[in-house]
Design a protein around this motif. Structure first.
Motif, PDB file in Angstrom:
ATOM      1  N   MET A 139      35.237  48.570  27.706  1.00  0.00           N
ATOM      2  CA  MET A 139      35.635  47.278  27.493  1.00  0.00           C
ATOM      3  C   MET A 139      37.089  46.825  27.224  1.00  0.00           C
ATOM      4  O   MET A 139      37.731  45.960  27.580  1.00  0.00           O
ATOM      5  CB  MET A 139      34.818  46.729  26.400  1.00  0.00           C
ATOM      6  CG  MET A 139      33.199  46.475  26.749  1.00  0.00           C
ATOM      7  SD  MET A 139      32.184  46.089  25.216  1.00  0.00           S
ATOM      8  CE  MET A 139      32.806  44.239  24.935  1.00  0.00           C
ATOM      9  N   GLY A 140      37.723  47.909  26.643  1.00  0.00           N
ATOM     10  CA  GLY A 140      39.154  47.868  26.024  1.00  0.00           C
ATOM     11  C   GLY A 140      40.137  47.870  27.554  1.00  0.00           C
ATOM     12  O   GLY A 140      40.945  47.018  27.674  1.00  0.00           O
ATOM     13  N   ILE A 141      39.658  48.541  28.437  1.00  0.00           N
ATOM     14  CA  ILE A 141      40.068  48.725  29.727  1.00  0.00           C
ATOM     15  C   ILE A 141      40.175  47.501  30.404  1.00  0.00           C
ATOM     16  O   ILE A 141      41.011  46.763  31.122  1.00  0.00           O
ATOM     17  CB  ILE A 141      39.616  49.916  30.571  1.00  0.00           C
ATOM     18  CG1 ILE A 141      40.347  51.113  30.060  1.00  0.00           C
ATOM     19  CG2 ILE A 141      40.297  49.886  32.100  1.00  0.00           C
ATOM     20  CD1 ILE A 141      39.619  52.419  30.250  1.00  0.00           C
ATOM     21  N   VAL A 142      39.065  46.579  30.220  1.00  0.00           N
ATOM     22  CA  VAL A 142      38.617  45.480  30.968  1.00  0.00           C
ATOM     23  C   VAL A 142      39.376  44.297  30.348  1.00  0.00           C
ATOM     24  O   VAL A 142      39.958  43.344  31.027  1.00  0.00           O
ATOM     25  CB  VAL A 142      36.971  45.300  31.183  1.00  0.00           C
ATOM     26  CG1 VAL A 142      36.794  43.753  31.507  1.00  0.00           C
ATOM     27  CG2 VAL A 142      36.491  46.369  32.256  1.00  0.00           C
ATOM     28  N   VAL A 143      39.429  44.305  29.158  1.00  0.00           N
ATOM     29  CA  VAL A 143      40.020  43.532  28.378  1.00  0.00           C
ATOM     30  C   VAL A 143      41.518  43.277  28.585  1.00  0.00           C
ATOM     31  O   VAL A 143      42.088  42.178  28.757  1.00  0.00           O
ATOM     32  CB  VAL A 143      39.887  43.516  26.889  1.00  0.00           C
ATOM     33  CG1 VAL A 143      40.666  42.717  26.157  1.00  0.00           C
ATOM     34  CG2 VAL A 143      38.306  43.224  26.395  1.00  0.00           C
ATOM     35  N   ALA A 144      42.111  44.476  28.815  1.00  0.00           N
ATOM     36  CA  ALA A 144      43.534  44.632  29.275  1.00  0.00           C
ATOM     37  C   ALA A 144      43.741  44.193  30.519  1.00  0.00           C
ATOM     38  O   ALA A 144      45.077  43.842  31.229  1.00  0.00           O
ATOM     39  CB  ALA A 144      43.977  45.994  29.055  1.00  0.00           C
ATOM     40  N   GLY A 145      42.667  44.026  31.376  1.00  0.00           N
ATOM     41  CA  GLY A 145      42.924  43.590  32.766  1.00  0.00           C
ATOM     42  C   GLY A 145      43.077  44.852  33.632  1.00  0.00           C
ATOM     43  O   GLY A 145      43.404  44.397  34.788  1.00  0.00           O
ATOM     44  N   SER A 157      48.664  51.743  39.756  1.00  0.00           N
ATOM     45  CA  SER A 157      48.234  51.227  41.287  1.00  0.00           C
ATOM     46  C   SER A 157      48.860  49.697  41.274  1.00  0.00           C
ATOM     47  O   SER A 157      49.586  49.322  40.557  1.00  0.00           O
ATOM     48  CB  SER A 157      46.748  50.980  41.221  1.00  0.00           C
ATOM     49  OG  SER A 157      46.295  49.959  40.241  1.00  0.00           O
ATOM     50  N   GLU A 158      48.635  48.954  42.472  1.00  0.00           N
ATOM     51  CA  GLU A 158      49.168  47.643  42.266  1.00  0.00           C
ATOM     52  C   GLU A 158      48.328  46.668  41.616  1.00  0.00           C
ATOM     53  O   GLU A 158      47.271  46.889  41.130  1.00  0.00           O
ATOM     54  CB  GLU A 158      49.057  47.309  43.739  1.00  0.00           C
ATOM     55  CG  GLU A 158      49.792  48.187  44.953  1.00  0.00           C
ATOM     56  CD  GLU A 158      49.512  47.379  46.099  1.00  0.00           C
ATOM     57  OE1 GLU A 158      49.036  46.319  46.398  1.00  0.00           O
ATOM     58  OE2 GLU A 158      49.997  48.139  47.332  1.00  0.00           O
ATOM     59  N   SER A 159      49.038  45.393  40.938  1.00  0.00           N
ATOM     60  CA  SER A 159      48.467  44.417  40.232  1.00  0.00           C
ATOM     61  C   SER A 159      47.329  43.879  40.997  1.00  0.00           C
ATOM     62  O   SER A 159      47.527  43.537  42.070  1.00  0.00           O
ATOM     63  CB  SER A 159      49.212  43.637  39.616  1.00  0.00           C
ATOM     64  OG  SER A 159      50.263  44.494  38.567  1.00  0.00           O
ATOM     65  N   LEU A 160      46.325  43.435  40.362  1.00  0.00           N
ATOM     66  CA  LEU A 160      45.294  42.719  40.849  1.00  0.00           C
ATOM     67  C   LEU A 160      45.442  41.264  40.189  1.00  0.00           C
ATOM     68  O   LEU A 160      45.878  40.903  39.135  1.00  0.00           O
ATOM     69  CB  LEU A 160      43.890  43.201  40.345  1.00  0.00           C
ATOM     70  CG  LEU A 160      43.480  44.669  40.889  1.00  0.00           C
ATOM     71  CD1 LEU A 160      42.241  44.884  40.582  1.00  0.00           C
ATOM     72  CD2 LEU A 160      43.407  44.489  42.365  1.00  0.00           C
ATOM     73  N   SER A 161      45.340  40.381  40.998  1.00  0.00           N
ATOM     74  CA  SER A 161      45.184  38.850  40.731  1.00  0.00           C
ATOM     75  C   SER A 161      43.901  38.113  40.473  1.00  0.00           C
ATOM     76  O   SER A 161      43.135  38.702  40.994  1.00  0.00           O
ATOM     77  CB  SER A 161      46.336  37.991  41.626  1.00  0.00           C
ATOM     78  OG  SER A 161      45.560  37.987  42.874  1.00  0.00           O
ATOM     79  N   GLY A 162      43.940  37.318  39.504  1.00  0.00           N
ATOM     80  CA  GLY A 162      42.601  36.378  39.115  1.00  0.00           C
ATOM     81  C   GLY A 162      41.442  37.318  38.426  1.00  0.00           C
ATOM     82  O   GLY A 162      40.344  37.146  38.723  1.00  0.00           O
ATOM     83  N   TYR A 163      41.813  38.382  37.633  1.00  0.00           N
ATOM     84  CA  TYR A 163      40.734  39.143  37.157  1.00  0.00           C
ATOM     85  C   TYR A 163      40.274  38.505  35.928  1.00  0.00           C
ATOM     86  O   TYR A 163      41.048  38.163  34.959  1.00  0.00           O
ATOM     87  CB  TYR A 163      41.367  40.657  36.572  1.00  0.00           C
ATOM     88  CG  TYR A 163      40.387  41.616  36.326  1.00  0.00           C
ATOM     89  CD1 TYR A 163      39.611  42.026  37.430  1.00  0.00           C
ATOM     90  CD2 TYR A 163      40.074  42.060  34.828  1.00  0.00           C
ATOM     91  CE1 TYR A 163      38.373  42.948  37.398  1.00  0.00           C
ATOM     92  CE2 TYR A 163      39.243  42.878  34.631  1.00  0.00           C
ATOM     93  CZ  TYR A 163      38.375  43.511  35.828  1.00  0.00           C
ATOM     94  OH  TYR A 163      37.446  44.184  35.634  1.00  0.00           O
ATOM     95  N   LEU A 164      38.985  38.506  35.909  1.00  0.00           N
ATOM     96  CA  LEU A 164      38.278  37.570  34.731  1.00  0.00           C
ATOM     97  C   LEU A 164      37.412  38.397  34.028  1.00  0.00           C
ATOM     98  O   LEU A 164      36.773  38.043  32.728  1.00  0.00           O
ATOM     99  CB  LEU A 164      37.412  36.331  35.168  1.00  0.00           C
ATOM    100  CG  LEU A 164      38.229  35.450  36.258  1.00  0.00           C
ATOM    101  CD1 LEU A 164      37.085  34.517  37.026  1.00  0.00           C
ATOM    102  CD2 LEU A 164      39.240  34.427  35.143  1.00  0.00           C
ATOM    103  N   GLY A 165      37.322  39.673  33.946  1.00  0.00           N
ATOM    104  CA  GLY A 165      36.400  40.540  33.204  1.00  0.00           C
ATOM    105  C   GLY A 165      36.490  40.550  31.908  1.00  0.00           C
ATOM    106  O   GLY A 165      35.798  40.219  30.949  1.00  0.00           O
ATOM    107  N   GLY A 166      37.905  40.595  31.241  1.00  0.00           N
ATOM    108  CA  GLY A 166      38.224  40.498  29.893  1.00  0.00           C
ATOM    109  C   GLY A 166      37.781  39.097  29.249  1.00  0.00           C
ATOM    110  O   GLY A 166      37.227  39.031  28.106  1.00  0.00           O
ATOM    111  N   HIS A 167      38.253  38.114  29.989  1.00  0.00           N
ATOM    112  CA  HIS A 167      37.612  36.560  29.606  1.00  0.00           C
ATOM    113  C   HIS A 167      36.413  36.626  29.453  1.00  0.00           C
ATOM    114  O   HIS A 167      35.952  36.127  28.387  1.00  0.00           O
ATOM    115  CB  HIS A 167      38.300  35.715  30.590  1.00  0.00           C
ATOM    116  CG  HIS A 167      38.221  34.194  30.062  1.00  0.00           C
ATOM    117  ND1 HIS A 167      38.516  33.617  29.096  1.00  0.00           N
ATOM    118  CD2 HIS A 167      37.213  33.158  30.773  1.00  0.00           C
ATOM    119  CE1 HIS A 167      38.266  32.586  28.965  1.00  0.00           C
ATOM    120  NE2 HIS A 167      37.363  32.269  29.977  1.00  0.00           N
TER     121      HIS A 167
END
Length: 102
Positions: free
Chosen positions: A88-94, A14-24
């Protein structure tokens, strides 16, 4: 820590998302709680630190496979506490998690 031996990850570009903070946010929370118990499933106990370490392994594997920030990654596995590591791994990867319930 026991990580499920069978995890089916479906990759959907898919297209990239900007500003994703989940992993942080996951990293901050896991660092704050460290060796405390995060999840109990029967006799298995997962700590925040152990779960975060395993999720970083999943995140690295996704990156090695060419999955980039914002891609959708599906998890197809039974409802159980074990899916938290790939989630969580998916989220950490953004990436964006797509839960597929079968």
């Amino acid at each position: 820590m026991v990580v499920p031996s069978v995890i089916c990850l479906t990759l959907i570009k898919s297209e990239s998302l900007s500003g994703y903070l989940g992993g942080h946010l996951i990293r901050i929370f896991c660092d704050r709680h460290g060796g405390s118990t995060f999840l109990v499933a029967g006799d298995e106990r997962l700590t925040f630190t152990g779960t975060h370490a395993a999720s970083k392994t999943v995140a690295l594997a996704l990156m090695v496979e060419g999955i980039i920030k914002g891609d959708r990654v599906g998890i197809a596995m039974r409802n159980s506490p074990a899916w938290i590591v790939p989630y969580m791994g998916i989220v950490v990867a953004g990436d964006v998690t797509t839960l597929l319930n079968g």
